[in-house]
Design a protein around this motif. Structure first.
Motif, PDB file in Angstrom:
ATOM      1  N   GLU A  26       0.851  -1.151  -0.005  1.00 31.40           N
ATOM      2  CA  GLU A  26      -0.054  -0.068   0.049  1.00 31.40           C
ATOM      3  C   GLU A  26       0.906   1.154  -0.027  1.00 31.40           C
ATOM      4  O   GLU A  26       1.811   1.302   0.573  1.00 31.40           O
ATOM      5  CB  GLU A  26      -0.770   0.126   1.320  1.00 31.40           C
ATOM      6  CG  GLU A  26      -1.897   1.163   1.022  1.00 31.40           C
ATOM      7  CD  GLU A  26      -2.850   0.734   2.484  1.00 31.40           C
ATOM      8  OE1 GLU A  26      -3.940   1.477   2.412  1.00 31.40           O
ATOM      9  OE2 GLU A  26      -2.374   0.011   3.286  1.00 31.40           O
ATOM     10  N   SER A  84       7.049  -3.215  12.998  1.00 32.72           N
ATOM     11  CA  SER A  84       6.665  -4.231  12.177  1.00 32.72           C
ATOM     12  C   SER A  84       7.583  -4.253  11.115  1.00 32.72           C
ATOM     13  O   SER A  84       8.433  -3.536  10.672  1.00 32.72           O
ATOM     14  CB  SER A  84       5.404  -4.009  11.670  1.00 32.72           C
ATOM     15  OG  SER A  84       5.191  -3.105  10.654  1.00 32.72           O
ATOM     16  N   ASN A 132       6.323  -3.841   8.042  1.00 33.27           N
ATOM     17  CA  ASN A 132       5.625  -3.090   7.140  1.00 33.27           C
ATOM     18  C   ASN A 132       6.668  -2.045   6.438  1.00 33.27           C
ATOM     19  O   ASN A 132       7.141  -1.116   7.238  1.00 33.27           O
ATOM     20  CB  ASN A 132       4.438  -2.346   7.560  1.00 33.27           C
ATOM     21  CG  ASN A 132       3.338  -3.544   7.433  1.00 33.27           C
ATOM     22  OD1 ASN A 132       2.863  -3.720   6.349  1.00 33.27           O
ATOM     23  ND2 ASN A 132       3.228  -4.106   8.771  1.00 33.27           N
ATOM     24  N   GLN A 162       6.634   1.086   3.597  1.00 32.28           N
ATOM     25  CA  GLN A 162       5.542   1.814   2.766  1.00 32.28           C
ATOM     26  C   GLN A 162       6.137   2.784   2.038  1.00 32.28           C
ATOM     27  O   GLN A 162       7.244   3.313   2.097  1.00 32.28           O
ATOM     28  CB  GLN A 162       4.600   2.542   3.831  1.00 32.28           C
ATOM     29  CG  GLN A 162       3.863   1.694   4.661  1.00 32.28           C
ATOM     30  CD  GLN A 162       3.212   2.494   5.835  1.00 32.28           C
ATOM     31  OE1 GLN A 162       3.346   3.600   6.154  1.00 32.28           O
ATOM     32  NE2 GLN A 162       2.459   1.686   6.432  1.00 32.28           N
ATOM     33  N   PRO A 179      -3.506   0.575  11.463  1.00 32.42           N
ATOM     34  CA  PRO A 179      -2.167  -0.375  11.250  1.00 32.42           C
ATOM     35  C   PRO A 179      -1.919  -0.190   9.849  1.00 32.42           C
ATOM     36  O   PRO A 179      -2.835  -0.343   9.126  1.00 32.42           O
ATOM     37  CB  PRO A 179      -2.414  -1.662  11.798  1.00 32.42           C
ATOM     38  CG  PRO A 179      -3.701  -1.732  12.814  1.00 32.42           C
ATOM     39  CD  PRO A 179      -4.391  -0.558  12.286  1.00 32.42           C
ATOM     40  N   GLY A 221      -1.857  -1.117   6.127  1.00 39.44           N
ATOM     41  CA  GLY A 221      -2.351  -1.903   5.296  1.00 39.44           C
ATOM     42  C   GLY A 221      -3.371  -2.722   6.104  1.00 39.44           C
ATOM     43  O   GLY A 221      -3.546  -3.950   5.522  1.00 39.44           O
ATOM     44  N   ASN A 222      -3.865  -2.444   7.087  1.00 44.05           N
ATOM     45  CA  ASN A 222      -4.864  -3.150   8.104  1.00 44.05           C
ATOM     46  C   ASN A 222      -4.286  -4.428   8.465  1.00 44.05           C
ATOM     47  O   ASN A 222      -5.195  -5.317   8.927  1.00 44.05           O
ATOM     48  CB  ASN A 222      -6.153  -3.404   7.216  1.00 44.05           C
ATOM     49  CG  ASN A 222      -7.023  -2.243   6.571  1.00 44.05           C
ATOM     50  OD1 ASN A 222      -6.470  -1.087   7.220  1.00 44.05           O
ATOM     51  ND2 ASN A 222      -7.732  -2.425   5.718  1.00 44.05           N
ATOM     52  N   ARG A 223      -3.076  -4.296   8.637  1.00 41.70           N
ATOM     53  CA  ARG A 223      -2.597  -5.536   9.231  1.00 41.70           C
ATOM     54  C   ARG A 223      -2.932  -5.849  10.742  1.00 41.70           C
ATOM     55  O   ARG A 223      -3.416  -4.886  11.248  1.00 41.70           O
ATOM     56  CB  ARG A 223      -0.877  -5.427   9.414  1.00 41.70           C
ATOM     57  CG  ARG A 223      -0.406  -4.415  10.155  1.00 41.70           C
ATOM     58  CD  ARG A 223       0.995  -4.799  10.322  1.00 41.70           C
ATOM     59  NE  ARG A 223       1.679  -3.707  11.136  1.00 41.70           N
ATOM     60  CZ  ARG A 223       1.551  -3.333  12.367  1.00 41.70           C
ATOM     61  NH1 ARG A 223       0.968  -4.083  13.127  1.00 41.70           N
ATOM     62  NH2 ARG A 223       2.270  -2.227  12.895  1.00 41.70           N
ATOM     63  N   THR A 224      -2.773  -7.107  11.214  1.00 44.26           N
ATOM     64  CA  THR A 224      -3.193  -7.294  12.586  1.00 44.26           C
ATOM     65  C   THR A 224      -2.501  -6.533  13.428  1.00 44.26           C
ATOM     66  O   THR A 224      -0.996  -6.466  13.268  1.00 44.26           O
ATOM     67  CB  THR A 224      -3.221  -8.720  12.820  1.00 44.26           C
ATOM     68  OG1 THR A 224      -3.930  -9.362  11.834  1.00 44.26           O
ATOM     69  CG2 THR A 224      -3.373  -9.196  13.999  1.00 44.26           C
ATOM     70  N   THR A 227      -0.034  -5.773  16.611  1.00 49.95           N
ATOM     71  CA  THR A 227       0.737  -6.479  17.447  1.00 49.95           C
ATOM     72  C   THR A 227       0.316  -6.550  18.905  1.00 49.95           C
ATOM     73  O   THR A 227      -0.419  -5.671  19.367  1.00 49.95           O
ATOM     74  CB  THR A 227       2.338  -5.950  17.525  1.00 49.95           C
ATOM     75  OG1 THR A 227       2.421  -4.789  18.113  1.00 49.95           O
ATOM     76  CG2 THR A 227       2.855  -5.911  16.228  1.00 49.95           C
TER      77      THR A 227
END
Ligand code: URA
Length: 274
Positions: free
Chosen positions: A21, A33, A35, A37, A172, A174-177, A179
């Protein structure tokens, strides 16, 4: 140098590296994380990707600053202390907006605080803002929110009479879960909202709300539809019902019947019929 080829190679590299994303003007490495971007704009100096480099390329390990658990405990403690200073929801909103202890705030566009009646009998708790909520700054205003409105209307509950919030006030990437650390840091904000409202009922939407608020090992599929208790303070407990999250229903419409039966249970209990 063929710029077009370099742009494509650069984008391919981002995709290969796991980017899902684009959400900010600058490349942003999230320390909590893996991630990564990036912006859609072409980097001023495209990354030089030579064929030789491509062949032998080893992915850089994601920037992982795994802060010591004690550090998280400290941040969560700070958050708790901060929250205890708030004696109203507007005060709490202000404090949450100023809080800089959660990494998620760096990549989110808005702080999405709870919304609704401070006298609500029922508080609905989701997971975290999605893209629409992050853009608009209010909880459950996107696709999930539309479905939630319909679910409430089906049991004659007006959204304006409820209070709707999330475990996390920041989206979060990218809509990740989220932590466990992010949840631990943000949980005092949610708990303080509940303390200030003192609702009779909590409707937990999905597994993250369930595991964050209640210390039970069971999954959402085993726990949904059962009445549980949440101790707000020495004087007050709320009756808790967990059900599936609306986003799960959008992906798995066949589960709607179960949520419908959970909502009917809530309606009956709220009307003293159960
Ligand atoms: N999903 C959530 O859990 N919360 C929102 O506010 C929107 C989508």
């Amino acid at each position: 140098m063929n710029t077009q080829i370099n742009i494509k190679e650069t984008l391919d590299w981002y995709i290969w590296a796991g980017v899902v994303e684009t959400c900010a003007d600058e490349v942003c490495l999230n320390s909590s994380s893996d991630n990564l971007q990036f912006s859609l704009s072409v980097p001023k100096q495209p990354l030089p990707v030579t064929p030789a480099l491509e062949k032998s390329y080893i992915a850089p390990s994601p920037v992982k600053i795994s802060p010591h658990l004690a550090a998280f405990d400290n941040i969560a403690k700070n958050a708790r202390e901060l929250c205890s200073k708030a004696s109203s929801l507007p005060e709490l909103r202000e404090l949450v907006q100023q809080f800089d202890g959660c990494n998620l705030k760096k990549t989110a566009a808005s702080t999405v605080f709870g919304d609704g009646s401070p006298q609500a009998r029922v508080v609905l708790i989701g997971e975290a803002p999605g893209a629409d909520e992050d853009r608009i700054g209010s909880p459950f205003v996107g696709k999930c929110g539309k479905l939630l409105d319909k679910m409430l209307a089906a049991i004659n509950i007006n959204r304006a009479d409820c209070y709707i919030t999330n475990v996390l006030p920041w989206r979060p990437p990218g809509n990740r879960t989220p932590t466990d650390e992010e949840i631990a840091i943000c949980l005092p904000f949610l708990k303080r909202q509940i303390e200030l409202i003192k609702p009779d009922f909590l409707l937990l939407l999905g597994g993250i709300a369930l595991k964050s608020l209640l210390d039970i090992p069971d999954s959402i599929s085993r726990t949904r539809g059962k009445w549980l208790d949440y101790v707000i303070d020495e004087q007050k407990s709320a009756q808790v019902l967990a059900t599936y999250h609306p986003s799960y229903l959008l992906r798995s419409p066949s589960q709607k019947a179960k949520v419908w039966s959970d909502l009917l249970r809530l309606q009956k209990k709220m009307n003293n019929e159960e």
